[in-house]
Design a protein around this motif. Structure first.
Motif, PDB file in Angstrom:
ATOM      1  N   VAL A 134       0.860  -1.177   0.000  1.00  0.00           N
ATOM      2  CA  VAL A 134       0.000   0.000   0.000  1.00  0.00           C
ATOM      3  C   VAL A 134       0.896   1.226   0.000  1.00  0.00           C
ATOM      4  N   VAL A 135       0.630   2.157  -0.913  1.00  0.00           N
ATOM      5  CA  VAL A 135       1.372   3.415  -0.984  1.00  0.00           C
ATOM      6  C   VAL A 135       0.333   4.528  -0.989  1.00  0.00           C
ATOM      7  N   ALA A 146      -3.889   4.700   7.990  1.00  0.00           N
ATOM      8  CA  ALA A 146      -4.021   3.736   6.897  1.00  0.00           C
ATOM      9  C   ALA A 146      -3.891   2.313   7.415  1.00  0.00           C
ATOM     10  N   GLU A 147      -2.974   2.101   8.341  1.00  0.00           N
ATOM     11  CA  GLU A 147      -2.788   0.770   8.918  1.00  0.00           C
ATOM     12  C   GLU A 147      -4.031   0.316   9.687  1.00  0.00           C
ATOM     13  N   LYS A 150      -8.528  -3.270  10.020  1.00  0.00           N
ATOM     14  CA  LYS A 150      -9.953  -3.388  10.326  1.00  0.00           C
ATOM     15  C   LYS A 150     -10.649  -4.309   9.342  1.00  0.00           C
ATOM     16  N   HIS A 151     -10.262  -4.236   8.065  1.00  0.00           N
ATOM     17  CA  HIS A 151     -10.896  -5.043   7.032  1.00  0.00           C
ATOM     18  C   HIS A 151     -10.156  -6.358   6.767  1.00  0.00           C
ATOM     19  N   VAL A 204       2.990  -6.678   1.885  1.00  0.00           N
ATOM     20  CA  VAL A 204       4.270  -6.828   2.576  1.00  0.00           C
ATOM     21  C   VAL A 204       4.648  -5.551   3.307  1.00  0.00           C
ATOM     22  N   SER A 205       4.074  -4.424   2.901  1.00  0.00           N
ATOM     23  CA  SER A 205       4.404  -3.158   3.564  1.00  0.00           C
ATOM     24  C   SER A 205       3.330  -2.125   3.284  1.00  0.00           C
ATOM     25  N   LEU A 206       3.327  -1.082   4.102  1.00  0.00           N
ATOM     26  CA  LEU A 206       2.474   0.089   3.887  1.00  0.00           C
ATOM     27  C   LEU A 206       3.357   1.314   4.023  1.00  0.00           C
TER      28      LEU A 206
END
Length: 214
Positions: free
Chosen positions: A105-106, A114-115, A120-121, A128-130
């Protein structure tokens, strides 16, 4: 075609517009600021908040800082909950993970918020990363986030990656980094916007992404 898939969050994975708009309205109302039209509130979806409050509302930096503080207090307590996952997104992510793509996620949304949304979903299992700005960073644009994602994930070949998003900010940021882009029509952007900014691919549904990345 692409090993690394960089997904925008708002308007690409989750339908977060209502929560963003409600929090922006709350900030302006609390400050006694002139309210915007519904169309103007939609402009808050995508760019950094500091840019939105200064450019769309005419606030000075100190006023924008105060508005962001009020916005985030509201968004982190209630607004982020109004962000359902788009239909078909989880099936798409399942298939892409099974194919061996490395997904991340970018986003321009502060990373801690965002995390919370992807956890939550239950979407965090796919990525692998945000990469997103910290709360302290006022106006960090998406092209900087892509560069940070490259560094974080050891990506050295821009052509091995693709940015998937729903606004011109995603397309423009990808272009600045020599990265291809996939613009999704089900989010908050439109075809004219995508063509003007030079999106590599334009898709109607999230399932169409499967045909492009292969």
């Amino acid at each position: 075609m692409y090993k690394y898939l960089m997904f925008d969050l708002d308007g690409t994975l989750v339908e977060s517009g209502d929560g963003i708009v409600e929090s922006a309205k709350h900030a302006l109302s609390t400050m006694g600021w002139e309210m915007l039209s519904e169309a103007e509130y939609k402009k808050f979806i995508g760019p950094p908040l500091f840019d939105s409050f200064t450019k769309f509302c005419g606030m000075n930096p100190e006023e924008a800082d105060r508005a962001i503080e009020i916005y985030r207090e509201h968004y982190e307590s209630a607004g982020y909950l109004i962000a359902p996952v788009y239909e078909g997104v989880e099936d798409m992510l399942d298939e892409l993970k099974n194919r061996g793509h490395v997904m991340m996620v970018v986003t321009s949304k502060p990373a801690p918020i965002a995390e919370k949304i992807i956890r939550k979903h239950g979407l965090d299992k796919y990525f692998v990363s945000l990469t997103g700005p910290s709360h302290e960073e006022k106006t960090v644009h998406k092209d900087v986030m892509i560069k940070r994602a490259f560094e974080k994930n050891g990506i050295t070949d821009p052509k091995s990656a693709v940015m998937i998003g729903d606004r011109m900010f995603d397309i423009e940021a990808a272009n600045k980094n020599g990265v291809d882009s996939i613009a999704v029509m089900y989010g908050y952007g439109n075809r004219e916007e995508f063509e003007r900014y030079g999106a590599t691919h334009i898709v109607e549904r999230c399932s169409d992404i499967l045909d492009i990345v292969r």
